[in-house]
Design a protein around this motif. Structure first.
Motif, PDB file in Angstrom:
ATOM      1  N   LYS A  46      -5.755  -2.710  14.509  1.00 23.08           N
ATOM      2  CA  LYS A  46      -5.153  -2.601  13.185  1.00 23.08           C
ATOM      3  C   LYS A  46      -3.948  -1.675  13.247  1.00 23.08           C
ATOM      4  N   THR A  47      -2.772  -2.230  13.011  1.00 25.69           N
ATOM      5  CA  THR A  47      -1.523  -1.486  13.139  1.00 25.69           C
ATOM      6  C   THR A  47      -1.248  -0.657  11.888  1.00 25.69           C
ATOM      7  N   PRO A  48      -0.857   0.608  12.037  1.00 31.77           N
ATOM      8  CA  PRO A  48      -0.481   1.386  10.855  1.00 31.77           C
ATOM      9  C   PRO A  48       0.796   0.847  10.228  1.00 31.77           C
ATOM     10  N   VAL A  49       0.938   1.016   8.954  1.00 31.44           N
ATOM     11  CA  VAL A  49       2.152   0.602   8.252  1.00 31.44           C
ATOM     12  C   VAL A  49       3.231   1.641   8.502  1.00 31.44           C
ATOM     13  N   LEU A  50       4.413   1.177   8.891  1.00 31.39           N
ATOM     14  CA  LEU A  50       5.566   2.060   9.049  1.00 31.39           C
ATOM     15  C   LEU A  50       6.450   1.862   7.823  1.00 31.39           C
ATOM     16  N   ASP A  51       6.494   2.855   6.980  1.00 26.99           N
ATOM     17  CA  ASP A  51       7.148   2.708   5.674  1.00 26.99           C
ATOM     18  C   ASP A  51       8.666   2.659   5.787  1.00 26.99           C
ATOM     19  N   ILE A  52       9.272   1.694   5.091  1.00 24.86           N
ATOM     20  CA  ILE A  52      10.732   1.589   5.049  1.00 24.86           C
ATOM     21  C   ILE A  52      11.242   1.608   3.603  1.00 24.86           C
ATOM     22  N   GLY A  53      10.397   2.088   2.692  1.00 23.84           N
ATOM     23  CA  GLY A  53      10.832   2.199   1.297  1.00 23.84           C
ATOM     24  C   GLY A  53       9.837   1.719   0.265  1.00 23.84           C
ATOM     25  N   ALA A  54       8.761   1.052   0.701  1.00 23.36           N
ATOM     26  CA  ALA A  54       7.797   0.503  -0.259  1.00 23.36           C
ATOM     27  C   ALA A  54       7.076   1.607  -1.033  1.00 23.36           C
ATOM     28  N   LEU A  55       6.758   2.726  -0.365  1.00 26.45           N
ATOM     29  CA  LEU A  55       6.023   3.793  -1.058  1.00 26.45           C
ATOM     30  C   LEU A  55       6.841   4.376  -2.210  1.00 26.45           C
ATOM     31  N   GLY A  56       8.150   4.455  -2.029  1.00 23.96           N
ATOM     32  CA  GLY A  56       9.006   4.939  -3.120  1.00 23.96           C
ATOM     33  C   GLY A  56       8.939   4.028  -4.325  1.00 23.96           C
ATOM     34  N   LYS A  57       8.888   2.715  -4.092  1.00 23.65           N
ATOM     35  CA  LYS A  57       8.781   1.744  -5.196  1.00 23.65           C
ATOM     36  C   LYS A  57       7.399   1.789  -5.838  1.00 23.65           C
ATOM     37  N   ILE A  58       6.389   2.112  -5.034  1.00 21.62           N
ATOM     38  CA  ILE A  58       5.038   2.246  -5.598  1.00 21.62           C
ATOM     39  C   ILE A  58       4.994   3.460  -6.517  1.00 21.62           C
ATOM     40  N   ARG A  59       5.593   4.563  -6.080  1.00 22.91           N
ATOM     41  CA  ARG A  59       5.611   5.776  -6.901  1.00 22.91           C
ATOM     42  C   ARG A  59       6.345   5.554  -8.219  1.00 22.91           C
ATOM     43  N   SER A  60       7.431   4.775  -8.152  1.00 25.02           N
ATOM     44  CA  SER A  60       8.218   4.539  -9.369  1.00 25.02           C
ATOM     45  C   SER A  60       7.574   3.525 -10.299  1.00 25.02           C
ATOM     46  N   GLY A  61       6.548   2.820  -9.797  1.00 21.22           N
ATOM     47  CA  GLY A  61       5.879   1.819 -10.618  1.00 21.22           C
ATOM     48  C   GLY A  61       6.470   0.431 -10.483  1.00 21.22           C
ATOM     49  N   SER A  62       7.516   0.287  -9.659  1.00 25.81           N
ATOM     50  CA  SER A  62       8.126  -1.027  -9.476  1.00 25.81           C
ATOM     51  C   SER A  62       7.189  -1.964  -8.721  1.00 25.81           C
ATOM     52  N   ILE A  63       6.413  -1.389  -7.803  1.00 29.39           N
ATOM     53  CA  ILE A  63       5.356  -2.138  -7.124  1.00 29.39           C
ATOM     54  C   ILE A  63       4.023  -1.618  -7.633  1.00 29.39           C
ATOM     55  N   LYS A  64       3.234  -2.498  -8.202  1.00 25.37           N
ATOM     56  CA  LYS A  64       1.922  -2.105  -8.730  1.00 25.37           C
ATOM     57  C   LYS A  64       0.859  -2.294  -7.642  1.00 25.37           C
ATOM     58  N   VAL A  65       0.010  -1.299  -7.477  1.00 25.01           N
ATOM     59  CA  VAL A  65      -1.095  -1.395  -6.525  1.00 25.01           C
ATOM     60  C   VAL A  65      -2.366  -1.784  -7.271  1.00 25.01           C
ATOM     61  N   VAL A  66      -3.041  -2.815  -6.774  1.00 29.45           N
ATOM     62  CA  VAL A  66      -4.332  -3.237  -7.322  1.00 29.45           C
ATOM     63  C   VAL A  66      -5.399  -2.845  -6.294  1.00 29.45           C
ATOM     64  N   PRO A  67      -6.082  -1.709  -6.504  1.00 23.92           N
ATOM     65  CA  PRO A  67      -7.023  -1.201  -5.491  1.00 23.92           C
ATOM     66  C   PRO A  67      -8.396  -1.847  -5.579  1.00 23.92           C
ATOM     67  N   ALA A  68      -8.433  -3.167  -5.578  1.00 25.76           N
ATOM     68  CA  ALA A  68      -9.714  -3.876  -5.681  1.00 25.76           C
ATOM     69  C   ALA A  68      -9.573  -5.266  -5.088  1.00 25.76           C
ATOM     70  N   GLU A  69     -10.658  -5.787  -4.562  1.00 25.74           N
ATOM     71  CA  GLU A  69     -10.636  -7.136  -4.006  1.00 25.74           C
ATOM     72  C   GLU A  69     -10.616  -8.177  -5.124  1.00 25.74           C
ATOM     73  N   ILE A  70     -10.118  -9.358  -4.766  1.00 24.47           N
ATOM     74  CA  ILE A  70     -10.118 -10.474  -5.713  1.00 24.47           C
ATOM     75  C   ILE A  70     -11.525 -11.043  -5.799  1.00 24.47           C
ATOM     76  N   LYS A  71     -11.999 -11.237  -7.031  1.00 24.77           N
ATOM     77  CA  LYS A  71     -13.305 -11.879  -7.220  1.00 24.77           C
ATOM     78  C   LYS A  71     -13.133 -13.390  -7.242  1.00 24.77           C
ATOM     79  N   HIS A  72     -12.245 -13.867  -8.092  1.00 27.19           N
ATOM     80  CA  HIS A  72     -11.917 -15.290  -8.130  1.00 27.19           C
ATOM     81  C   HIS A  72     -10.703 -15.522  -9.019  1.00 27.19           C
ATOM     82  N   PHE A  73     -10.130 -16.712  -8.883  1.00 27.88           N
ATOM     83  CA  PHE A  73      -9.050 -17.145  -9.765  1.00 27.88           C
ATOM     84  C   PHE A  73      -9.680 -17.825 -10.978  1.00 27.88           C
TER      85      PHE A  73
END
Length: 449
Positions: free
Chosen positions: A294-321
């Motif tokens: 399992k390769t670690p993520v090498l950040d190139i800017g995504a974390l900054g967008k997560i902090r700003s709210g531009s990228i939303k994190v869903v910390p849960a698995e998908i149950k179903h569509f």
């Protein structure tokens, strides 16, 4: 009975149902692993044949990568054997530059794969003591029987299809009923067409992070599913590649201590990521990479967008569509989306065609761990399965080229000796034959002694 032909590398095969003897190894796969091995064989004077199911070199890079992709590691860790990147390339070459490098590499070492030849099976013939590799030009399994077929017969077989041969597509309840676009990251090119749309990105590895960032940069609204814990590291520290820094530290410190230092650096750069919905594994990044790949993520800017709210994190698995555009998660939350991008990775496909159970496990990887997983028995080799990226593939390619090259040299010298002995024996027989047939010559010779 089918005609047995003889083939050197670079020759073409187009007729149906032929058996061809390859004077050297058959390499399955024309990606970085296969090309690197071919180049090392070329350097050792060994002929070969490279088989590739696609119509181009390194099809993963040419056909299944997004436009903004760059190498995650410094170019010095991604070079193929015996040919460095051009000096004018940046430290992190982009997709187009890497593809140009691949083409120039094949040209430099005069490598000409047989394209559109899909290996259907490969097995070791105990009677002959040789490998039999059956291919077809069919891309649709339903057309295999009616398509031209070729069987290659060889002493050595190099499996170079690598870790990323086939896409991993998870089975999620209700996904078939989703009315929006659903695509694997292999088919994602750019976020341009997703502008203004709500996009669910399933996966938080390097691909998931980069696709989410690309979507954000094209004014889409990405939601990234973080199903499990993941290490996120800075790509560079004080202008030096994090991976390069780790490699230097490994020369002086034990792995667990280097892991501790990397985690301290990550905390100094990013702080507590759990506040953003990203949990770190309990195992260190290098240890986790070595044990599970399992390769670690090498950040190139995504974390900054997560902090700003531009990228939303869903910390849960998908149950179903649910219905045509809703997704329910295991925490009970329901959200609506216009599109879904599956950044769920790739897998080996070796078990689907290689009829061998001793060297490769059910997961399509060599059973013997790195650094000894490159050589099996009966002339079987594997390259590109180290879970160590391009540098691991280059290392395996060099070992395989040297090993087969040594065997090739020994056999060539032995054949030359046998040829010389045979020639001398033939000369003696001929001399003896002439002496018997010419008694005058015999008498004359005796008299002169």
């Amino acid at each position: 009975m089918e005609k047995l032909e003889f083939m050197q590398d670079g020759e073409n095969s187009s007729a149906s149902h032929r058996s061809i003897w390859v004077n050297g190894p058959v390499i399955v796969g024309a990606g970085p692993s296969g090309l690197g091995t071919a180049a090392c064989l070329r350097e050792n004077g060994v002929p070969f044949v490279v088989l590739e199911r696609a119509d181009c070199l390194a099809s993963l890079w040419q056909n299944r990568t997004y436009d903004r992709l760059k190498l995650h590691l410094s170019k010095r860790f991604c070079e193929f054997p015996n040919l460095p990147f051009p000096d004018d390339y940046p430290n992190y070459p982009n997709r187009r530059q890497f593809i140009d490098y691949i083409q120039s590499y094949a040209d430099h070492f005069d490598i000409h794969p047989h394209f559109r030849e899909c290996v259907q099976s490969a097995h070791y013939d105990e009677t002959l003591g040789l490998w039999r590799v059956r291919t077809t030009a069919a891309t649709d399994p339903a057309d295999v029987e009616s398509s031209p077929q070729v069987e290659y017969i060889c002493r050595w077989l190099v499996v170079a299809t690598g870790e990323n041969a086939d896409c991993v597509v998870p089975q999620i309840e209700g996904l078939r009923d989703f009315k929006g676009e659903v695509l694997h990251v292999a088919d994602y090119k750019s976020g341009e067409k997703f502008s203004g749309k709500r996009v669910l990105v399933v996966g938080c590895g390097n691909s998931g992070m980069e696709v989410s960032l690309d979507l954000c940069n094209h004014n889409a609204h990405p939601f990234m599913v973080v199903r499990s814990s993941v290490h996120v590291l800075p790509r560079e520290v004080l202008g030096k590649s994090t991976f390069e820094l780790a490699a230097i530290l490994m020369n002086w410190l034990p792995l667990w201590m280097v892991d501790k230092l990397l985690l301290v650096l990550a905390w100094l750069f990013f702080g507590n990521l759990e506040k953003l919905g990203i949990r770190r594994p309990s195992t260190g990044p290098l240890e986790l990479k070595n044990k599970g790949g399992k390769t670690p993520v090498l950040d190139i800017g995504a974390l900054g967008k997560i902090r700003s709210g531009s990228i939303k994190v869903v910390p849960a698995e998908i149950k179903h569509f649910v219905g045509s555009n809703q997704v329910e998660f295991v925490n009970g939350c329901r959200l609506e989306f216009d599109s879904v991008v599956l950044a769920t990775g790739y897998k080996s496909n070796v078990r689907s065609w290689l009829q061998e159970t001793d060297f490769f496990g059910n997961n399509g990887y060599p059973k013997t761990p790195f650094p000894n997983g490159w050589k099996g028995s009966r002339g079987l080799y594997a390259v590109g399965f180290t879970r160590r990226g391009l540098s691991g593939a280059a290392s395996d390619a060099a070992k395989i080229g040297a090993d087969i090259g040594s065997l090739w040299k020994q056999e060539s010298e032995q054949q030359q000796e046998e040829k010389t002995v045979s020639s001398v024996s033939c000369h003696r027989r001929c001399t003896s034959h002439k002496t018997i047939l010419n008694p005058i010559h015999q008498s004359h010779s005796v008299e002169n002694i």
